[in-house]
Structures are given as C-alpha cells and as structure tokens.
Design an enzyme around this catalytic site. Structure first.
Site, PDB file in Angstrom:
ATOM      1  N   TYR A  44       0.846  -1.206   0.000  1.00 37.38           N
ATOM      2  CA  TYR A  44       0.000   0.000   0.000  1.00 37.38           C
ATOM      3  C   TYR A  44       0.872   1.242   0.000  1.00 37.38           C
ATOM      4  CZ  TYR A  44      -4.980  -0.910   0.244  1.00 37.38           C
ATOM      5  OH  TYR A  44      -6.272  -1.205  -0.088  1.00 37.38           O
ATOM      6  N   GLU A  46      -0.643   4.898  -0.383  1.00 35.34           N
ATOM      7  CA  GLU A  46      -1.416   6.119  -0.645  1.00 35.34           C
ATOM      8  C   GLU A  46      -0.510   7.341  -0.589  1.00 35.34           C
ATOM      9  OE1 GLU A  46      -3.281   3.701   0.895  1.00 35.34           O
ATOM     10  OE2 GLU A  46      -5.433   4.193   0.700  1.00 35.34           O
ATOM     11  N   ASP A 190      -7.268  13.054 -25.142  1.00 31.64           N
ATOM     12  CA  ASP A 190      -7.308  11.669 -24.643  1.00 31.64           C
ATOM     13  C   ASP A 190      -6.737  10.807 -25.767  1.00 31.64           C
ATOM     14  OD1 ASP A 190      -7.892   9.059 -24.039  1.00 31.64           O
ATOM     15  OD2 ASP A 190      -9.965   9.431 -23.423  1.00 31.64           O
ATOM     16  N   THR A 216      -4.733   5.702 -21.726  1.00 29.61           N
ATOM     17  CA  THR A 216      -4.518   4.373 -21.166  1.00 29.61           C
ATOM     18  C   THR A 216      -3.131   3.927 -21.627  1.00 29.61           C
ATOM     19  OG1 THR A 216      -5.687   3.472 -23.067  1.00 29.61           O
ATOM     20  CG2 THR A 216      -6.930   3.631 -21.015  1.00 29.61           C
ATOM     21  N   LYS A 219      -3.029   0.040 -24.952  1.00 28.33           N
ATOM     22  CA  LYS A 219      -3.520  -0.150 -26.327  1.00 28.33           C
ATOM     23  C   LYS A 219      -2.313  -0.144 -27.268  1.00 28.33           C
ATOM     24  CE  LYS A 219      -8.150   1.478 -25.256  1.00 28.33           C
ATOM     25  NZ  LYS A 219      -8.300   2.363 -24.103  1.00 28.33           N
ATOM     26  N   ARG A 225      -2.662  -2.677 -18.246  1.00 29.31           N
ATOM     27  CA  ARG A 225      -3.894  -1.900 -18.072  1.00 29.31           C
ATOM     28  C   ARG A 225      -3.575  -0.798 -17.076  1.00 29.31           C
ATOM     29  NH1 ARG A 225      -7.945  -4.994 -21.013  1.00 29.31           N
ATOM     30  NH2 ARG A 225      -9.421  -3.434 -20.322  1.00 29.31           N
TER      31      ARG A 225
HETATM   32  N1  DSN Z   1     -12.972  -0.016 -24.379  1.00 30.54           N
HETATM   33  C1  DSN Z   1     -12.031   0.816 -25.081  1.00 30.54           C
HETATM   34  C2  DSN Z   1     -11.970   0.479 -26.536  1.00 30.54           C
HETATM   35  O1  DSN Z   1     -12.183  -0.679 -26.861  1.00 30.54           O
HETATM   36  O2  DSN Z   1     -11.702   1.322 -27.353  1.00 30.54           O
HETATM   37  C3  DSN Z   1     -12.286   2.248 -24.865  1.00 30.54           C
HETATM   38  O3  DSN Z   1     -12.305   2.507 -23.509  1.00 30.54           O
END
Ligand code: DSN
Length: 382
Positions: A44, A46, A190, A216, A219, A225
C-alpha cells in the site's frame, strides 16, 4: 489445481490461435507481465513519492518516480501522474479536478467514435454530473473543424475533450488549440488509442498544443492496463496549480492506494516504447492498417479509413453483431461498432471496428494483412 489456472491457459491459447483485431487490444512483453505479477501487488502506498501515508515505501517511491520520469520524457510533459487505475478514472479525475460540479464541457459523441467519459448523456458520470455538449462528424465521418469552432465560440465550454475510440483519421491538434484558446477553455487530448503511434512518431504529437494529456497504457502503447494524466507546459502556463489539482483529484479525490505492480509495469513499457524498434512497430501498424483497408475496399466493402491503426466497415443496418459472430466462428476477432450517422443501436450497430496493433506485435506485415483482408471479405459477404 485450482481450475482458474486451466482457464487462464485456455485463454492464452485462444489469444495465440485466433487473429486478434480489436484495435484497443495488444500483447504485452514477458517483462511487462513479470512486473505485473510481482510482489509490488502486496504494498500500500497512498500518496505520492516522498509523501506517503504508510511506512515501508522507500523502494516503491523509486519505482513510481522512475515510471513518472520515463513517462514525462516519452510524452514530452513537465508533469505526469501514473496512478489512474484506467482511462475512465483518468478522465474523471480531469473533469473533477479542473471543473466545478455541473461545469460545461465539449466532447465527441459516442456514435461518432468518441468515448463514454467524454460526456455521453444520461448514463455516465461525465454526462450526469457535468453539462456536456457533444460534437459529431460530417457525412465523410470526419470532424467538421469549422462547425466545431463556431459551436465552441457560441457555447463557451470550460473544457474540450479531444480523442476517440473509433476515429480512423489524424487529429489536427492546432485547430483544436485555436478553438480552446478563443474561449479560454482547457484542452484535453485523450490519446488512449493512439499513444503508441504518437510516441512512435506516426501521429502528430498533441503536447505542444494541448493543456492536458490522458491515456490508457495498454492499447497501441503496449503496456499494462492503467492510465496516465500529463500536464503540458501550456497547462501549467494556463494555471500554475494545474498539476496539483490533477494530483489531488486522483488521490485523495477519487482513488485510494496506487496499484504499484501496474506502475512498475508501466515503467517497463515506457522504456520499451522509447526504443528505436518501437518506432518501427508504430510505422508497421499504420502500414498494415492501410493495406488491410485497401484490400477490404478492393473486395467491395464499405470501409471508413484509414490514417491510423483502425478502420470501420459498414456491414449493413444492424448487422454488426451477426457479422462479428461469423468472423469469430472463423477465428477472426473484431468488435461490432457504431458507424458515423448510425441507423442501428449501440447493441445492434451497423459496423465493425478493426485494428492492426495486436497482430503487428505478433510480427504480421503487409502481405499477411492483404491475405487476411481477402479472407475476411469472403466471410463478411457470405
Ligand atoms: N474499451 C475501449 C476500446 O475498446 O476502445 C475504450 O475505452
């Protein structure tokens, strides 16, 4: 043995056996996986490096600081928060940190390729607790920058979100920047879908034009993640307290302890993404995408795109689900998706969303995608 491990093995085999074309998915490296599965998950912490609410944080402070330093360099920002659990919490932290409750902001419609957290009305925090205005796309499926500028001028939103989950074109940051500046709105990029393309140099970089960057990390960036929020030089010039506001909004505003195993895995992925071979990877993603789109078009399909890692195919009103299932029966994994000016519904949409990042990680090149495109077209037209 716990049956969960057999299920995990089955899922690994499924991922390897089938052709993975969901544009938001990718395959992480063994090093990223090893950081994710480490003992950091036990700790932990924080707070932020050097200012924690628990003891025993000397080592994890170094880990989080390394992730921050690597990420700042990669995204070209002077401030970075690496604690958001994922993209939606990151976007929530931006809205909560920079706007008053009910503040007016502008985001792209879900059906035009935007994201739920960019103000989708009714069902999301962003549409319920803020006054959201939505922009769409024109007949060609592209953002109408002129119309958007007029709407911004008239409505004077306090913040503009730019970014998408199903937009196959280049985003022109300078145009968004002019709009935002004209009404002194925060401009947030974003870049969740295109982060890997940006750091790989095949999509224009938003950092010189926007105030805040959210993304994120799993991707096209090919990390674990998780998500980041960056504050740019512009953001700090607009409000010297911007970094503090973002950090306070993430913790203690919305989250508890950071997921340190994820943060370490992010640090690993940031290092991988700064290598010359990642640039080649990003270039190959786009080359593959263009070949796949051209092949599908030459087979007579209605394809929207592409200048990036993804494209949309119009498969007929409400037919997306059925065609996606048919492809799955042939070991090709895509997702059904709405298309611009959709006549169906989000659950029974008219399109498919297809992307090349995952199979490019597996080493596929143009000829593989040409062959795949021909096979897919046969299945789709059946
Ligand atoms: N779920 C994501 C996507 O597949 O593009 C977006 O948050």
């Amino acid at each position: 043995m716990d049956p969960i491990f057999d299920l995990i093995k089955q899922e690994t085999e499924r991922q390897r056996k089938q052709v993975q074309l969901i544009p938001s998915e990718n395959f992480i490296s063994e090093e990223v996986k090893s950081a994710l599965g480490s003992d950091l998950s036990n700790k932990y912490a924080e707070g932020y490096p050097g200012k924690r609410y628990y003891q025993g944080n000397k080592i994890v402070d170094e880990i989080e600081q390394l992730a921050i330093d690597r990420g700042k360099k990669l995204f070209g920002v002077p401030h970075l928060n690496v604690q958001p659990y994922s993209g939606s919490p990151a976007n929530m932290a931006v809205l909560v940190g920079l706007l008053e409750h009910g503040g007016k902001f502008y985001g792209m419609q879900l059906s035009a390729g935007g994201h739920l957290t960019h103000g989708h009305p009714g069902v999301t925090f962003s549409g319920k607790y803020f006054q959201s205005m939505q922009y769409g796309v024109n007949e060609e499926g592209k953002i109408d920058y002129e119309k958007m500028a007029q709407d911004v001028e008239r409505e004077k939103p306090k913040l503009i979100f730019v970014g998408a989950t199903a937009y196959p074109w280049i985003l022109e940051w300078e145009k968004f920047s002019r709009m935002a500046k004209s009404v002194n709105a925060w401009l947030v990029a974003d870049v969740s879908h295109i982060a890997g393309l940006i750091v790989g140099g095949v999509h224009p970089d938003p950092a010189p034009f926007v105030d805040i960057i959210t993304s994120t990390t799993h991707k096209t960036l090919r990390g674990p993640r998780g998500a980041i929020i960056g504050v740019t030089e512009n953001g700090l010039a607009k409000d010297p307290e911007a970094a503090k506001k973002i950090d306070k909004s993430v913790f203690p505003g919305l989250q508890g302890g950071p997921h340190l195993n994820n943060i370490a895995a992010m640090a690993v992925a940031f290092e991988e993404a700064s290598r010359p071979e990642f640039k080649k990877y990003a270039e190959q993603i786009v080359k593959n995408s263009i070949v796949l789109a051209q092949t599908l078009k030459s087979e007579g399909l209605k394809v929207l795109g592409t200048e990036n890692h993804l494209m949309l195919i119009d498969v007929g009103e409400g037919m997306g689900k059925e065609v996606a299932q048919r492809l799955e029966e042939n070991d090709i994994i895509v997702n059904k998706n709405t298309i611009p000016n959709e006549q169906g519904s989000p659950f029974r949409p008219s399109g498919l969303r297809i992307g090349t990042p995952a199979m490019t990680t597996r080493g596929w090149v143009e000829k593989d995608f040409e062959e795949l495109g021909k096979r897919m077209a046969q299945i789709i037209k059946k």
